[in-house]
Design a protein around this motif. Structure first.
Motif, short mmCIF file in Angstrom:
data_model
loop_
_atom_site.label_atom_id
_atom_site.label_comp_id
_atom_site.label_asym_id
_atom_site.label_seq_id
_atom_site.Cartn_x
_atom_site.Cartn_y
_atom_site.Cartn_z
N CYS A 1 0.85 -1.19 0.00
CA CYS A 1 0.00 0.00 0.00
C CYS A 1 0.89 1.25 0.00
O CYS A 1 1.77 1.38 0.85
CB CYS A 1 -0.89 -0.03 1.25
N THR B 1 1.05 5.70 -0.59
CA THR B 1 0.24 6.91 -0.49
C THR B 1 1.10 8.16 -0.69
O THR B 1 2.31 8.13 -0.49
CB THR B 1 -0.47 7.00 0.87
N ASN C 1 -3.03 2.05 -3.97
CA ASN C 1 -2.63 3.43 -3.73
C ASN C 1 -3.77 4.12 -3.01
O ASN C 1 -4.93 3.96 -3.37
CB ASN C 1 -2.30 4.14 -5.04
N VAL C 2 -3.42 4.87 -1.96
CA VAL C 2 -4.39 5.69 -1.25
C VAL C 2 -4.07 7.14 -1.61
O VAL C 2 -2.97 7.63 -1.35
CB VAL C 2 -4.32 5.48 0.28
#
Length: 180
Positions: free
Chosen positions: A78, A80, A155-156
């Motif tokens: 993950c 960001t 992806n955040v």
């Protein structure tokens, strides 16, 4: 008083042997041996026959689940660019829940791999949350029905929206004893 004969079959943990029961007397033979046994009931000739569908149901019920897609072989990456603190809650089909924490001081990419072994087939849920005044606020979520092993890249974004951006995944057919 007339006693009625009783019949039964049973398999015990091994596919190589079966037992047939007639009036409480157990007779053993190999599965590949003759599937029919002659017996006499009140002077009449009869036969005792195993039912292969019942046999396979008994064997399937006694065998453990076979899954070649263990949850520990799935890695969640993950990333960001968001500047505020948040976390991603990962819900795994085994019941395990994991958290991936992000803050202004943390690395922009974090990795989660389940610790609990078990079948990874099923719905995986990813929820982006923040804590505000002691309460969890969910901002976005995505669910994926996973059927294999490998890596998923999420992806955040700045608005805390989560999206799958890439995957390196080997699809493996479903488990042999459990349907998803």
């Amino acid at each position: 008083m007339v006693t009625k004969p009783s019949f039964g079959t049973g398999c015990f943990a091994s596919a190589s042997s079966c037992q047939s029961e007639y009036n409480g007397k157990i007779e053993s033979d190999a599965v590949g041996a003759a599937a029919q046994q002659k017996s006499s009931i009140a002077g009449l000739k009869g036969s005792l026959r195993r039912n292969s569908s019942n046999l396979s149901q008994d064997l399937a019920a006694s065998q453990p689940e076979i899954c070649h897609a263990d949850a520990t072989n799935i890695e969640i990456n993950c990333s960001t660019s968001a500047s505020r603190a948040f976390y991603v809650r990962v819900e795994v089909p085994t019941g395990e829940q994991g958290l991936i924490h992000f803050s202004a001081a943390s690395e922009p990419t974090q990795v989660f791999t389940p610790l609990q072994t078990g079948c990874g087939h099923g719905i995986w849920k990813f929820v982006v949350c923040t804590m505000e005044n002691g309460s969890e606020i969910a901002h976005s979520q995505v669910s994926r029905n996973l059927d294999g092993v490998g890596l998923l890249y999420f992806n955040v974004f700045d608005d805390l929206e989560i999206r799958l951006t890439q995957q390196e995944f080997l699809h493996i057919s479903h488990c042999h004893t459990r349907r998803h």
